[in-house]
Design an enzyme around this catalytic site. Structure first.
Site, mmCIF file in Angstrom:
data_model
loop_
_atom_site.group_PDB
_atom_site.id
_atom_site.type_symbol
_atom_site.label_atom_id
_atom_site.label_comp_id
_atom_site.label_asym_id
_atom_site.label_seq_id
_atom_site.Cartn_x
_atom_site.Cartn_y
_atom_site.Cartn_z
ATOM 1 N N CYS A 14 72.948 -27.457 7.994
ATOM 2 C CA CYS A 14 71.624 -27.312 8.607
ATOM 3 C C CYS A 14 71.068 -25.907 8.438
ATOM 4 O O CYS A 14 69.885 -25.683 8.593
ATOM 5 C CB CYS A 14 71.650 -27.734 10.066
ATOM 6 S SG CYS A 14 72.983 -26.996 10.986
ATOM 7 N N HIS A 52 78.749 -13.468 -2.500
ATOM 8 C CA HIS A 52 78.025 -14.386 -1.627
ATOM 9 C C HIS A 52 78.919 -15.540 -1.168
ATOM 10 O O HIS A 52 78.971 -15.854 0.025
ATOM 11 C CB HIS A 52 76.782 -14.921 -2.342
ATOM 12 C CG HIS A 52 75.944 -15.804 -1.469
ATOM 13 N ND1 HIS A 52 75.064 -15.294 -0.544
ATOM 14 C CD2 HIS A 52 75.878 -17.149 -1.362
ATOM 15 C CE1 HIS A 52 74.492 -16.295 0.099
ATOM 16 N NE2 HIS A 52 74.963 -17.435 -0.378
#
Lengths: 424, 270
Positions: free
Chosen positions: A50, A99
């Site tokens: 989400c 990342h």
């Protein structure tokens, strides 16, 4: 082969954009297939939660692949490519690896240190793995990311403190009481946050639950849910003599428990400690009660204050985590360079030469007197065998095929080359 | 063996330093280092006392030895508590006390005077061991009392930090401190009774209102009160913690003050 990360997260895109780009159940499978059809993409996986939608891929030309992926995303989700401008980020090589490590270690999360992301990442990776979408590099990268996340978890205190109000309530309870199993708990009122806290408390050992509600029937219903019993609102003060932990969340406009009530209750309890959490707004319990010995009263702002200071503490730990990640990036890059074909060919030859020399020496020692001619013949025969055996892998390594990374990794493993920084 | 004593003192000092550092920025590793240092100190200290015992002397006949034996009892009980309840952080609060007692021991007169023949009996060992073990229990109860006050302060003020995370829960601290007092109290009671019996056999009277006797009685009354108000009026938690710290300060006065300031049969230099 190079690593590329494309995607967006809670920092770069609002929820309206994130939900449109999300890959849910069937979309995930279709998305992965679509990605692999792009000629620029050699291997890929999709992480869709989400808070973020990200694609991890290995590609030969990051710039071209990035453009292709952007076009793919806008086409797949039928979104105007222009509207993604500014939301999408692209990272290649070192930045991409960083990342992925940061995401796995929960440093890129909305709530830094929250543990769910690692599980989501594992699921996403396993899904792509089961569809054969990942390659050697991504497999290695994700396995490494998971181990980096574990290292961060154990070496820093990033996940130590509660960062949600209901967790903070449970942690405080444990600072006051050693054993929650023999403690009596009362839920006064109802509400989402209160019920969540009750569930956490039950998970941490609380067994004896009493529910009090202005509407008795609602109380009975809630009590059933928590395997507790219901008590009528008029009687709740009487119950408090035997109650150790109270969560109060009623809609009363004024205080329902006053200092004088509590002083009397404490006498009745022989001063055994009581922990009261008042999450109602406006407050339902007289704040002065906190001044009574052995009574600890926290309202919703107090809990929020604890959560905030924990978040602050996590930020400090995050700096230490970043250092760990930089260290692990170096290790990963070192491994990646070792996947170049040239050093692998050289090492393969060296390895063969070593074995050849060692075996020849042993043979000569055993044979004893061998004249020069025989000696050369033996050497020639052995060399021929060795060279013929390593010829096909050498040729394969020199070819520029799509699965070269895998080939290199396989050869390194099969021949035991560079085991120390090799496959495991 | 002076060297064993000095080495023990050194290790206790190191444990104290690590213990104090741990209060400010600690981790499980620092707790372990502190425990190891304290354990080495304790082993050396035990050897030191054993050497005296083997030479046939009970090492409590001057202030140097008495103070050293008192600290030994505290460390012994500390390790027992650590083994039972895993409150390693207690070391940060109790090792400074041990170190100060040992340091006082090292500057107090070491001269060994022959014990007057009247007092030469096995009562000496029994009476003093009971008294010091009881006092050690009170010392640890007070140390845990301080921990309780620190943790309670954090919770009441609603400011929790890393130290609060490493301190045990209030319930544990209150319970362990109470258990230590219920251990120390009967030991002190027995010490007073054996002292009276010994006095009767040595001097012909059970009680002579000697300053040490008077102050021991005061200590006994204070701890009797601590237990009494806990059971009847529910003085637990903060009040109990403060009382346990007060009680121990009286113990310390009975030990040092009476011996150094007031004269009586318990003073070593006569």
């Amino acid at each position: 082969m190079r690593v590329l990360v494309t995607g967006l997260n809670h920092k770069t895109a609002p929820v309206e954009v994130r939900e449109r780009l999300a890959f849910d159940g069937p979309g995930l499978e279709a998305g992965l297939k679509g990605l692999l059809r792009l000629s620029e993409v050699k291997g890929a996986m999709i992480l869709s939660t989400c808070n973020r939608v990200e694609i991890y891929a290995h590609v030969s030309d990051p710039d071209r692949a990035a453009a292709a992926m952007k076009a793919f995303l806008s086409e797949f989700h039928s979104i105007d490519a222009g509207s993604l401008e500014g939301s999408l980020y692209f990272y290649a090589d070192r930045d991409a690896i960083r990342h992925v490590f940061r995401v796995a270690s929960s440093l890129d999360s909305m709530v830094v240190g929250e543990p769910q992301i690692l599980g989501q990442l594992k699921d996403a990776f396993e899904f792509a793995l089961s569809r054969g979408a990942t390659g050697v590099i991504l497999n290695r990268l994700l396995k490494k990311a998971i181990s980096v996340a574990k290292r961060v978890r154990t070496e820093t205190r990033i996940a130590e403190n509660a960062v949600s109000i209901s967790y903070a309530a449970v942690e405080l309870t444990k600072k006051i009481f050693a054993d929650l199993e023999d403690k009596r708990f009362m839920l006064l009122g109802a509400g989402e946050m209160a019920e969540l806290a009750v569930r956490h408390l039950i998970k941490n050992g609380v067994k004896d639950v009493t529910v009090v509600n202005r509407t008795y029937e609602r109380g009975v219903e809630l009590a059933k849910e928590f395997c507790g019993r219901a008590v009528r609102f008029e009687d709740f003060i009487k119950e408090l003599v035997n109650t150790d932990i109270i969560i109060c969340s009623t809609g009363a406009p004024s205080y329902i428990l006053h200092k004088s009530d509590m002083q009397m209750i404490m006498r009745g309890r022989k001063n055994r400690a009581v922990f009261i959490i008042d999450i109602s707004v406006p407050r339902n319990i007289d704040p002065e009660i906190n001044q009574i010995d052995n009574v600890y009263l926290y309202d919703v702002d107090d809990l929020q204050g604890i959560v905030d200071s924990n978040v602050e503490g996590r930020k400090k730990e995050a700096e230490r985590a970043e250092a760990i990640i930089e260290e692990e990036i170096e290790k990963f890059l070192k491994w990646q360079t070792s996947l170049d074909s040239v050093p692998t060919i050289v090492e393969l030859r060296n390895r063969a030469e070593e074995i050849k020399q060692a075996e020849l020496e042993r043979l000569m020692n055993r044979l004893g007197n061998v004249d020069e001619r025989q000696r050369r013949a033996i050497e020639y025969a052995v060399s021929a065998v060795v060279n013929k055996l390593i010829h096909p892998p050498t040729v394969a390594l020199k070819e520029d095929t799509e699965d070269r990374d895998m080939l290199i990794a396989m050869i390194r493993r099969l021949y035991g080359i560079g085991e120390n920084n090799g496959s495991r | 063996m002076v060297i064993l004593f000095e080495l023990a003192l050194t290790f206790y000092f190191a444990a104290t330093i690590v213990g104090v550092v741990e209060l400010f920025r600690g981790s499980r590793a620092t707790t372990r280092i502190m425990l190891v240092l304290a354990a080495v100190g304790f082993a050396l200290h035990t050897a030191n006392i054993a050497v005296s015992l083997l030479s046939g002397r009970i090492p409590v006949t001057n202030m140097h030895e008495a103070s050293s034996f008192f600290s030994w009892c505290i460390v012994l009980l500390f390790f027992f508590i650590e083994y039972r309840y895993r409150i390693g952080l207690l070391g940060s609060f109790i090792m400074p006390v041990v170190f100060i007692l040992m340091l006082s021991s090292s500057v107090l007169p070491r001269e060994i005077k022959p014990v007057s023949p009247m007092l030469q009996s096995y009562w000496l060992g029994i009476h003093t061991a009971l008294a010091f073990l009881g006092d050690a229990a009170f010392a640890l109860a007070a140390g845990i009392g301080v921990m309780y006050l620190v943790q309670e302060h954090f919770i009441k003020r609603k400011r929790l930090g890393s130290l609060s995370n490493r301190l045990p829960s209030l319930q544990i601290l209150d319970e362990v401190s109470y258990k230590l007092i219920t251990l120390g109290f009967p030991l002190l009671t027995l010490a007073i009774i054996t002292g009276a019996l010994w006095a009767e056999s040595a001097w012909g009277s059970y009680w002579r209102w000697d300053p040490k006797e008077v102050w021991s009685l005061i200590t006994w009354l204070i701890y009797a009160l601590v237990l009494h108000v806990r059971l009847t009026a529910g003085w637990r938690g903060k009040k109990a913690a403060i009382l346990s710290i007060f009680g121990f300060s009286v113990v310390i006065f009975t030990f040092f003050g009476v011996n150094l300031l007031l004269k009586g049969v318990h003073t070593f230099v006569r």
